[in-house]
Design a protein around this motif. Structure first.
Motif, mmCIF file in Angstrom:
data_model
loop_
_atom_site.group_PDB
_atom_site.id
_atom_site.type_symbol
_atom_site.label_atom_id
_atom_site.label_comp_id
_atom_site.label_asym_id
_atom_site.label_seq_id
_atom_site.Cartn_x
_atom_site.Cartn_y
_atom_site.Cartn_z
ATOM 1 N N THR A 56 0.827 -1.209 0.000
ATOM 2 C CA THR A 56 0.000 0.000 0.000
ATOM 3 C C THR A 56 0.861 1.259 0.000
ATOM 4 O O THR A 56 0.468 2.269 -0.552
ATOM 5 N N HIS A 57 2.014 1.199 0.659
ATOM 6 C CA HIS A 57 2.937 2.337 0.661
ATOM 7 C C HIS A 57 4.281 1.902 1.198
ATOM 8 O O HIS A 57 4.475 0.732 1.506
ATOM 9 N N ALA A 58 5.211 2.880 1.270
ATOM 10 C CA ALA A 58 6.619 2.544 1.462
ATOM 11 C C ALA A 58 7.080 2.490 2.913
ATOM 12 O O ALA A 58 8.234 2.163 3.180
ATOM 13 N N HIS A 59 6.226 2.807 3.862
ATOM 14 C CA HIS A 59 6.672 2.795 5.261
ATOM 15 C C HIS A 59 7.076 1.382 5.694
ATOM 16 O O HIS A 59 6.493 0.394 5.252
ATOM 17 N N GLY A 60 8.060 1.350 6.588
ATOM 18 C CA GLY A 60 8.655 0.078 6.979
ATOM 19 C C GLY A 60 7.684 -0.934 7.548
ATOM 20 O O GLY A 60 7.868 -2.146 7.382
ATOM 21 N N ASP A 61 6.631 -0.440 8.216
ATOM 22 C CA ASP A 61 5.667 -1.365 8.818
ATOM 23 C C ASP A 61 4.673 -1.904 7.777
ATOM 24 O O ASP A 61 3.697 -2.566 8.131
ATOM 25 N N HIS A 62 4.961 -1.634 6.488
ATOM 26 C CA HIS A 62 4.139 -2.166 5.384
ATOM 27 C C HIS A 62 5.007 -2.856 4.344
ATOM 28 O O HIS A 62 4.691 -3.949 3.887
ATOM 29 N N LEU A 63 6.144 -2.213 4.031
ATOM 30 C CA LEU A 63 7.126 -2.785 3.104
ATOM 31 C C LEU A 63 7.683 -4.089 3.681
ATOM 32 O O LEU A 63 7.775 -5.102 2.981
ATOM 33 N N LEU A 117 -5.232 8.651 2.301
ATOM 34 C CA LEU A 117 -4.800 9.960 2.794
ATOM 35 C C LEU A 117 -3.716 9.744 3.840
ATOM 36 O O LEU A 117 -3.997 9.568 5.029
ATOM 37 N N HIS A 118 -2.447 9.730 3.373
ATOM 38 C CA HIS A 118 -1.322 9.329 4.204
ATOM 39 C C HIS A 118 -0.063 9.722 3.424
ATOM 40 O O HIS A 118 -0.154 10.164 2.283
ATOM 41 N N SER A 119 1.115 9.550 4.011
ATOM 42 C CA SER A 119 2.367 9.836 3.299
ATOM 43 C C SER A 119 3.028 8.522 2.887
ATOM 44 O O SER A 119 2.520 7.447 3.192
ATOM 45 N N GLY A 151 -5.144 0.484 3.231
ATOM 46 C CA GLY A 151 -3.821 1.001 3.568
ATOM 47 C C GLY A 151 -3.936 1.920 4.764
ATOM 48 O O GLY A 151 -4.994 2.045 5.383
ATOM 49 N N ASP A 152 -2.829 2.571 5.106
ATOM 50 C CA ASP A 152 -2.878 3.592 6.162
ATOM 51 C C ASP A 152 -3.612 4.793 5.590
ATOM 52 O O ASP A 152 -3.261 5.282 4.516
ATOM 53 N N THR A 153 -4.586 5.306 6.307
ATOM 54 C CA THR A 153 -5.305 6.465 5.784
ATOM 55 C C THR A 153 -6.098 7.152 6.885
ATOM 56 O O THR A 153 -6.484 6.521 7.877
HETATM 57 NI NI NI Z 1 2.261 4.423 7.023
#
Ligand code: NI
Ligand code: MN
Length: 247
Positions: A56-63, A117-119, A151-153
């Protein structure tokens, strides 16, 4: 709206990580934060097989373990184009770099990338580089069942569009607060989506993620036929919302 997953097996690995066995027998993982995930049960940290990984995105807790798992199983990584390109630069052989609004078919799953809606800054060594934007997925399986992983949002009005266009059967929604929606926003998101089965995620992993399924349930008690399925890490949901205990 369907409440029968059929042969789909949806396993919660803790945090925002889900392993899904498709009706066609393929194995996919969304946001494979496994090894360093304090909530991931030991037996799920080393998957036996993976056909495709969705990020969903690049943050470590997802990658998480994406690069390692892609190499181990020659699995395809699906991500927003900037993150997919970065994964390619790190040796991931098969990537699908898409963008919001687009769909792709892989491992028997038709996945549409949705807004979140997240970075999505990407930690590359000691630098943070641009990782594209944060996203979610609506996944339609061979049996017609649709799962939305947001994802995170934060709550966002796009959820109304997602609900009307795709009518997801299950929504996997973050409720932990601090980095994402809290239960109050989660309850609003459920109303926007019009979804009747919800699996809360991204709560309780770390002390700042204080939202709880109980609070979400309390704030949605007026919605008829709504089922909040608070899967415990390691539990699997299959068939007519049948819960299988962790093995
Ligand atoms: Ni995140
Ligand atoms: Mn996160």
């Amino acid at each position: 709206m369907a409440t029968d997953l059929g042969k789909i097996e949806l396993t919660f690995c803790g945090h925002a990580a889900f392993a899904i066995k498709t009706p066609g027998g393929k194995q996919i993982i969304i946001d494979p934060f496994l090894t360093d995930n304090p909530k991931c049960p030991e037996q799920l940290r080393r998957p036996k097989h993976v056909d495709a990984l969705f990020l969903t995105h690049a943050h470590g807790d997802h990658l998480g373990d994406a690069i390692k798992l892609a190499a181990q199983f020659d699995a395809t990584c699906v991500a927003i184009v900037e993150l997919a390109t970065w994964l390619g630069s790190k040796g991931v052989k098969h990537t699908v770099g898409m963008n919001k609004g687009g769909s792709t078919s892989i491992a028997g799953v038709k996945a549409t990338m949705t807004h979140a809606l997240h970075s999505s800054g990407l930690q590359d060594g000691d630098q943070i580089v641009y990782g594209g934007e944060a996203a979610g997925y609506v996944m339609e399986f061979e049996n017609g069942f649709k799962i939305y992983h947001s994802g995170d949002t934060a709550v966002c009005s796009d959820m109304k569009i997602i609900g009307e266009l795709y009518k997801p059967d299950i929504a996997l929604l973050p409720i932990g607060d601090f980095y994402t929606m809290d239960p109050r926003q989660g309850a609003y998101a459920i109303r926007l989506l019009g979804v009747k089965t919800v699996v809360p995620m991204h709560y309780g992993t770390f002390p700042v993620l204080t939202g709880t399924p109980e609070k979400l349930r309390e704030l949605t008690s007026d919605i008829s036929d709504l089922q909040i399925v608070d899967l415990k890490p390691g539990e699997t949901l299959t068939g007519a919302l049948r819960r299988l205990a962790a093995v």
